[in-house]
Design a protein around this motif. Structure first.
Motif, PDB file in Angstrom:
ATOM      1  N   PRO A  56      -7.091 -16.306  -6.675  1.00 23.10           N
ATOM      2  CA  PRO A  56      -7.574 -16.662  -5.621  1.00 23.10           C
ATOM      3  C   PRO A  56      -7.688 -14.965  -4.782  1.00 23.10           C
ATOM      4  CG  PRO A  56      -4.926 -16.713  -6.441  1.00 23.10           C
ATOM      5  CD  PRO A  56      -5.883 -16.759  -7.176  1.00 23.10           C
ATOM      6  N   VAL A  57      -8.318 -14.793  -3.982  1.00 21.05           N
ATOM      7  CA  VAL A  57      -8.681 -13.503  -2.836  1.00 21.05           C
ATOM      8  C   VAL A  57      -6.993 -13.280  -2.048  1.00 21.05           C
ATOM      9  CG1 VAL A  57     -10.038 -12.101  -2.386  1.00 21.05           C
ATOM     10  CG2 VAL A  57     -10.668 -13.228  -4.093  1.00 21.05           C
ATOM     11  N   VAL A  58      -6.832 -12.493  -1.998  1.00 20.61           N
ATOM     12  CA  VAL A  58      -6.232 -11.606  -0.773  1.00 20.61           C
ATOM     13  C   VAL A  58      -6.892 -10.674  -0.286  1.00 20.61           C
ATOM     14  CG1 VAL A  58      -4.608  -9.882  -0.105  1.00 20.61           C
ATOM     15  CG2 VAL A  58      -4.148 -11.760  -1.521  1.00 20.61           C
ATOM     16  N   LEU A  59      -7.455 -10.573   1.010  1.00 23.57           N
ATOM     17  CA  LEU A  59      -8.800 -10.270   2.011  1.00 23.57           C
ATOM     18  C   LEU A  59      -8.063  -9.852   3.279  1.00 23.57           C
ATOM     19  CD1 LEU A  59     -11.685  -9.267   3.100  1.00 23.57           C
ATOM     20  CD2 LEU A  59     -11.930 -11.571   3.884  1.00 23.57           C
ATOM     21  N   TYR A  60      -7.688  -8.614   2.982  1.00 19.34           N
ATOM     22  CA  TYR A  60      -7.794  -7.772   3.945  1.00 19.34           C
ATOM     23  C   TYR A  60      -8.226  -6.743   4.737  1.00 19.34           C
ATOM     24  CZ  TYR A  60      -6.037  -2.706   2.581  1.00 19.34           C
ATOM     25  OH  TYR A  60      -5.980  -1.167   2.043  1.00 19.34           O
ATOM     26  N   PHE A  61      -8.224  -6.680   6.161  1.00 18.98           N
ATOM     27  CA  PHE A  61      -9.099  -5.757   6.850  1.00 18.98           C
ATOM     28  C   PHE A  61      -7.967  -4.590   7.765  1.00 18.98           C
ATOM     29  CE2 PHE A  61     -10.888 -10.082   7.032  1.00 18.98           C
ATOM     30  CZ  PHE A  61     -12.519  -9.786   7.277  1.00 18.98           C
ATOM     31  N   TYR A  62      -8.476  -3.389   7.696  1.00 16.17           N
ATOM     32  CA  TYR A  62      -8.036  -2.154   8.146  1.00 16.17           C
ATOM     33  C   TYR A  62      -9.309  -1.814   9.218  1.00 16.17           C
ATOM     34  CZ  TYR A  62     -10.319  -0.388   4.332  1.00 16.17           C
ATOM     35  OH  TYR A  62     -11.368   0.144   3.912  1.00 16.17           O
ATOM     36  N   PRO A  63      -8.315  -0.305   9.833  1.00 20.59           N
ATOM     37  CA  PRO A  63      -9.090  -0.414  11.388  1.00 20.59           C
ATOM     38  C   PRO A  63      -9.611   0.419  10.340  1.00 20.59           C
ATOM     39  CG  PRO A  63      -7.030  -0.688  12.073  1.00 20.59           C
ATOM     40  CD  PRO A  63      -6.732  -0.928  10.649  1.00 20.59           C
ATOM     41  N   ALA A  64      -9.279   1.803   9.615  1.00 18.84           N
ATOM     42  CA  ALA A  64     -10.416   3.014   9.887  1.00 18.84           C
ATOM     43  C   ALA A  64      -9.105   3.566   8.127  1.00 18.84           C
ATOM     44  CB  ALA A  64     -10.307   4.150  10.419  1.00 18.84           C
ATOM     45  N   ALA A  65     -10.444   3.560   7.552  1.00 15.47           N
ATOM     46  CA  ALA A  65      -9.594   4.770   6.360  1.00 15.47           C
ATOM     47  C   ALA A  65      -8.549   6.214   7.130  1.00 15.47           C
ATOM     48  CB  ALA A  65     -10.354   5.113   5.748  1.00 15.47           C
ATOM     49  N   PHE A  66      -8.285   6.974   6.248  1.00 15.22           N
ATOM     50  CA  PHE A  66      -7.552   7.556   6.283  1.00 15.22           C
ATOM     51  C   PHE A  66      -6.774   8.411   7.541  1.00 15.22           C
ATOM     52  CE2 PHE A  66     -10.899   8.806   3.444  1.00 15.22           C
ATOM     53  CZ  PHE A  66     -10.037   9.746   2.415  1.00 15.22           C
ATOM     54  N   THR A  67      -6.385   6.751   8.598  1.00 13.90           N
ATOM     55  CA  THR A  67      -5.104   6.925   9.214  1.00 13.90           C
ATOM     56  C   THR A  67      -3.984   6.255   8.777  1.00 13.90           C
ATOM     57  OG1 THR A  67      -5.850   4.455  10.029  1.00 13.90           O
ATOM     58  CG2 THR A  67      -7.318   5.883  11.314  1.00 13.90           C
ATOM     59  N   THR A  68      -3.228   6.932   9.641  1.00  5.72           N
ATOM     60  CA  THR A  68      -1.503   6.922   9.188  1.00  5.72           C
ATOM     61  C   THR A  68      -0.864   5.094   8.816  1.00  5.72           C
ATOM     62  OG1 THR A  68      -1.511   8.825  10.145  1.00  5.72           O
ATOM     63  CG2 THR A  68       0.608   7.505  10.030  1.00  5.72           C
ATOM     64  N   GLY A  69      -1.304   4.050   9.903  1.00  6.15           N
ATOM     65  CA  GLY A  69      -1.248   3.309   9.199  1.00  6.15           C
ATOM     66  C   GLY A  69      -1.389   1.954   7.432  1.00  6.15           C
ATOM     67  N   CYS A  70      -3.002   2.964   7.817  1.00  5.07           N
ATOM     68  CA  CYS A  70      -4.079   2.445   6.992  1.00  5.07           C
ATOM     69  C   CYS A  70      -3.646   2.665   5.725  1.00  5.07           C
ATOM     70  CB  CYS A  70      -5.793   2.462   7.418  1.00  5.07           C
ATOM     71  SG  CYS A  70      -5.802   1.578   8.402  1.00  5.07           S
ATOM     72  N   THR A  71      -3.416   4.386   5.727  1.00  3.62           N
ATOM     73  CA  THR A  71      -3.403   4.571   4.365  1.00  3.62           C
ATOM     74  C   THR A  71      -1.856   3.987   4.025  1.00  3.62           C
ATOM     75  OG1 THR A  71      -4.035   6.735   4.445  1.00  3.62           O
ATOM     76  CG2 THR A  71      -1.966   7.336   3.092  1.00  3.62           C
ATOM     77  N   ILE A  72      -0.850   4.056   4.552  1.00  2.53           N
ATOM     78  CA  ILE A  72       0.411   3.153   4.431  1.00  2.53           C
ATOM     79  C   ILE A  72       0.206   1.708   3.529  1.00  2.53           C
ATOM     80  CG2 ILE A  72       2.940   1.772   5.435  1.00  2.53           C
ATOM     81  CD1 ILE A  72       2.682   4.858   7.517  1.00  2.53           C
ATOM     82  N   GLU A  73      -0.956   0.738   5.131  1.00  4.12           N
ATOM     83  CA  GLU A  73      -1.029  -0.544   3.741  1.00  4.12           C
ATOM     84  C   GLU A  73      -1.507   0.117   2.769  1.00  4.12           C
ATOM     85  OE1 GLU A  73      -2.777  -4.841   5.387  1.00  4.12           O
ATOM     86  OE2 GLU A  73      -4.029  -2.333   6.332  1.00  4.12           O
ATOM     87  N   ALA A  74      -2.263   0.777   2.118  1.00  2.43           N
ATOM     88  CA  ALA A  74      -3.164   1.089   1.030  1.00  2.43           C
ATOM     89  C   ALA A  74      -2.512   1.860   0.152  1.00  2.43           C
ATOM     90  CB  ALA A  74      -4.406   2.319   1.640  1.00  2.43           C
ATOM     91  N   HIS A  75      -1.431   1.865   0.352  1.00  2.00           N
ATOM     92  CA  HIS A  75      -0.292   2.744  -0.840  1.00  2.00           C
ATOM     93  C   HIS A  75       0.322   1.524  -1.227  1.00  2.00           C
ATOM     94  CE1 HIS A  75      -0.710   7.491   0.213  1.00  2.00           C
ATOM     95  NE2 HIS A  75      -1.571   7.130  -0.227  1.00  2.00           N
ATOM     96  N   LEU A  76       0.957   0.646   0.039  1.00  7.19           N
ATOM     97  CA  LEU A  76       1.552  -0.539  -0.635  1.00  7.19           C
ATOM     98  C   LEU A  76       1.061  -1.498  -1.566  1.00  7.19           C
ATOM     99  CD1 LEU A  76       3.426  -1.111   3.455  1.00  7.19           C
ATOM    100  CD2 LEU A  76       3.895  -0.128   0.934  1.00  7.19           C
ATOM    101  N   PHE A  77      -0.006  -1.531  -1.107  1.00  7.05           N
ATOM    102  CA  PHE A  77      -1.305  -2.844  -1.954  1.00  7.05           C
ATOM    103  C   PHE A  77      -1.182  -1.904  -3.345  1.00  7.05           C
ATOM    104  CE2 PHE A  77      -2.945  -5.285   2.051  1.00  7.05           C
ATOM    105  CZ  PHE A  77      -2.452  -6.276   1.402  1.00  7.05           C
ATOM    106  N   ALA A  78      -1.643  -1.059  -3.274  1.00  7.82           N
ATOM    107  CA  ALA A  78      -2.025   0.072  -4.616  1.00  7.82           C
ATOM    108  C   ALA A  78      -0.738   0.029  -5.255  1.00  7.82           C
ATOM    109  CB  ALA A  78      -2.414   0.798  -4.403  1.00  7.82           C
ATOM    110  N   GLU A  79       0.137  -0.524  -4.852  1.00  8.51           N
ATOM    111  CA  GLU A  79       1.868  -0.207  -5.169  1.00  8.51           C
ATOM    112  C   GLU A  79       2.627  -1.881  -5.759  1.00  8.51           C
ATOM    113  OE1 GLU A  79       4.668   1.409  -2.873  1.00  8.51           O
ATOM    114  OE2 GLU A  79       3.814   3.507  -2.718  1.00  8.51           O
TER     115      GLU A  79
END
Length: 180
Positions: A56-79
């Motif tokens: 399976p693939v988890v495909l997630y869309f996010y507004p823009a790199a290096f914005t606050t919410g997108c950074t939080i989300e990237a960290h959560l996926f990485a963790e």
């Protein structure tokens, strides 16, 4: 004047609510795509069809790199990446950022754990109805779980980044349990 302000507030609320709604629902077929992506600063082509051959693939869309919410989300996926891998899943993030920006984002914010794809022409975002209506240059924050037969298993849209990882992991765990 009060009526105008009330109408304006209602219009904004409805627009914001609609911007967080994805058109693709569980049971729909996931549109196939190939995109230039960066993993750990290295550029390659991500193919949904190839990734689905592995699981399976988890495909997630996010507004823009290096914005606050997108950074939080990237960290959560990485963790959580080891938990996704344990379920046989691939994670891919998509935004309309240029690949040069994503090369940096994939290293610093994604911690070189998963790929992020450039959708500068918005073809992928549009095919998944993940364009932010209030700012059409950006993706909405929408996550999909796609099963190996190209079917949308789960969809979640919220501009708050906090529940995307938790919810997609839960959907994958339930799917894996049913397969046993």
């Amino acid at each position: 004047m009060k009526r105008f302000v009330s109408t304006l507030l209602l219009s904004c609320t409805l627009a914001a609510a609609h911007s967080a709604m994805a058109a693709l629902k569980p049971g729909d077929k996931a549109p196939d795509f190939n995109a230039q992506a960066s993993l750990g600063g290295q550029v390659s082509t991500f193919s949904l069809a190839e990734a689905l051959k592995k699981g399976p693939v988890v495909l997630y869309f996010y507004p823009a790199a290096f914005t606050t919410g997108c950074t939080i989300e990237a960290h959560l996926f990485a963790e959580a990446i080891d938990r996704y891998k344990a379920l046989g899943a691939t994670v891919i993030g998509v935004s309309n950022d240029k690949i040069e920006t994503l090369n940096k984002f994939s290293v610093s914010e994604c911690r070189s754990k998963f790929a992020v794809a450039a959708d500068t022409d918005q073809k992928i975002m549009k095919s998944y109805d993940a364009v932010l209506l209030t700012k059409s240059d950006y993706a909405s924050r929408t996550s999909y779980v796609i099963t190996p037969d190209h079917t949308i298993l789960y969809e979640y849209s919220s501009m708050n980044p906090d529940k995307h990882v938790e919810n997609t992991l839960q959907a994958l765990q339930q799917w894996a349990a049913k397969k046993k």
